[in-house]
Design a protein around this motif. Structure first.
Motif, PDB file in Angstrom:
ATOM      1  N   LEU A  48       0.838  -1.207   0.000  1.00 36.88           N
ATOM      2  CA  LEU A  48       0.000   0.000   0.000  1.00 36.88           C
ATOM      3  C   LEU A  48       0.870   1.253   0.000  1.00 36.88           C
ATOM      4  N   GLN A  49       1.954   1.214   0.748  1.00 38.39           N
ATOM      5  CA  GLN A  49       2.873   2.352   0.794  1.00 38.39           C
ATOM      6  C   GLN A  49       3.457   2.626  -0.592  1.00 38.39           C
ATOM      7  N   ILE A  50       3.885   1.578  -1.268  1.00 36.45           N
ATOM      8  CA  ILE A  50       4.471   1.729  -2.602  1.00 36.45           C
ATOM      9  C   ILE A  50       3.435   2.283  -3.581  1.00 36.45           C
ATOM     10  N   LEU A  51       2.224   1.732  -3.556  1.00 33.99           N
ATOM     11  CA  LEU A  51       1.169   2.210  -4.456  1.00 33.99           C
ATOM     12  C   LEU A  51       0.791   3.657  -4.163  1.00 33.99           C
ATOM     13  N   THR A  52       0.835   4.030  -2.893  1.00 32.66           N
ATOM     14  CA  THR A  52       0.523   5.413  -2.507  1.00 32.66           C
ATOM     15  C   THR A  52       1.643   6.354  -2.946  1.00 32.66           C
ATOM     16  N   GLU A  53       2.896   5.932  -2.767  1.00 30.42           N
ATOM     17  CA  GLU A  53       4.030   6.756  -3.187  1.00 30.42           C
ATOM     18  C   GLU A  53       4.026   6.983  -4.692  1.00 30.42           C
ATOM     19  N   CYS A  54       3.549   6.007  -5.436  1.00 37.33           N
ATOM     20  CA  CYS A  54       3.453   6.136  -6.900  1.00 37.33           C
ATOM     21  C   CYS A  54       2.204   6.895  -7.323  1.00 37.33           C
ATOM     22  N   GLU A  55       1.386   7.232  -6.364  1.00 37.48           N
ATOM     23  CA  GLU A  55       0.132   7.964  -6.585  1.00 37.48           C
ATOM     24  C   GLU A  55      -0.906   7.144  -7.336  1.00 37.48           C
ATOM     25  N   LEU A  56      -0.745   5.814  -7.339  1.00 37.65           N
ATOM     26  CA  LEU A  56      -1.775   4.968  -7.933  1.00 37.65           C
ATOM     27  C   LEU A  56      -2.952   4.816  -6.976  1.00 37.65           C
ATOM     28  N   LEU A  57      -2.667   4.941  -5.685  1.00 36.45           N
ATOM     29  CA  LEU A  57      -3.712   4.930  -4.662  1.00 36.45           C
ATOM     30  C   LEU A  57      -3.691   6.263  -3.926  1.00 36.45           C
ATOM     31  N   GLY A  58      -4.870   6.685  -3.532  1.00 37.14           N
ATOM     32  CA  GLY A  58      -4.995   7.845  -2.670  1.00 37.14           C
ATOM     33  C   GLY A  58      -5.467   7.383  -1.304  1.00 37.14           C
ATOM     34  N   GLN A  59      -5.305   8.234  -0.321  1.00 37.59           N
ATOM     35  CA  GLN A  59      -5.739   7.923   1.038  1.00 37.59           C
ATOM     36  C   GLN A  59      -6.741   8.971   1.493  1.00 37.59           C
ATOM     37  N   GLN A  60      -7.713   8.507   2.263  1.00 39.43           N
ATOM     38  CA  GLN A  60      -8.683   9.436   2.852  1.00 39.43           C
ATOM     39  C   GLN A  60      -8.954   8.971   4.286  1.00 39.43           C
ATOM     40  N   GLN A  61      -8.730   9.872   5.220  1.00 38.91           N
ATOM     41  CA  GLN A  61      -8.957   9.546   6.628  1.00 38.91           C
ATOM     42  C   GLN A  61     -10.430   9.761   6.953  1.00 38.91           C
ATOM     43  N   ASN A  62     -11.015   8.759   7.611  1.00 37.90           N
ATOM     44  CA  ASN A  62     -12.398   8.837   8.072  1.00 37.90           C
ATOM     45  C   ASN A  62     -12.394   8.361   9.523  1.00 37.90           C
ATOM     46  N   GLY A  63     -12.340   9.320  10.447  1.00 34.59           N
ATOM     47  CA  GLY A  63     -12.199   8.964  11.852  1.00 34.59           C
ATOM     48  C   GLY A  63     -10.815   8.394  12.079  1.00 34.59           C
ATOM     49  N   ARG A  64     -10.753   7.213  12.684  1.00 38.59           N
ATOM     50  CA  ARG A  64      -9.465   6.568  12.937  1.00 38.59           C
ATOM     51  C   ARG A  64      -8.997   5.734  11.752  1.00 38.59           C
TER      52      ARG A  64
END
Length: 107
Positions: A48-64
């Motif tokens: 997940l970290q690699i995919l996020t660093e490549c911007e293929l995945l985005g992250q969205q915080q919802n509560g915890r």
């Protein structure tokens, strides 16, 4: 040390491709994603970290919870880059198919 991740190295891994397929229909937490694999959760977290660093995945915080979702804009950039190669190979296979249809084996 800040490593620059390559999109094509990221999608070369079958687990990361499977993760991308999982989140195409809905955003998912790391735990929900990890539940689909027979590997340790830290291993999935690294993917997940690699995919996020490549911007293929985005992250969205919802509560915890952090939800991972596909970054359609980045995926389109990848698809746009690959498209000319796909067209070239389609053309070559079509030409080969035409030649094979004209081929008549000798008796």
């Amino acid at each position: 040390m800040n490593l620059r991740r390559d999109v094509f190295q990221a999608i070369a891994d079958p687990t990361r491709r499977a993760i991308l397929l999982l989140v195409t229909s809905q955003a998912m937490t790391a735990g929900a994603i990890a539940a689909n694999f027979d590997t340790a959760r830290p291993t999935v977290s690294k993917h997940l970290q690699i995919l996020t660093e490549c911007e293929l995945l985005g992250q969205q915080q919802n509560g915890r919870e952090i939800y991972y979702h596909i970054n359609a804009k980045k995926m389109k950039e990848v698809a746009d880059f690959i498209e000319p190669f796909r067209n070239m190979w389609d053309d070559r296979f079509n030409k080969l198919e035409a030649i094979m249809k004209q081929y008549k084996p000798e008796k």
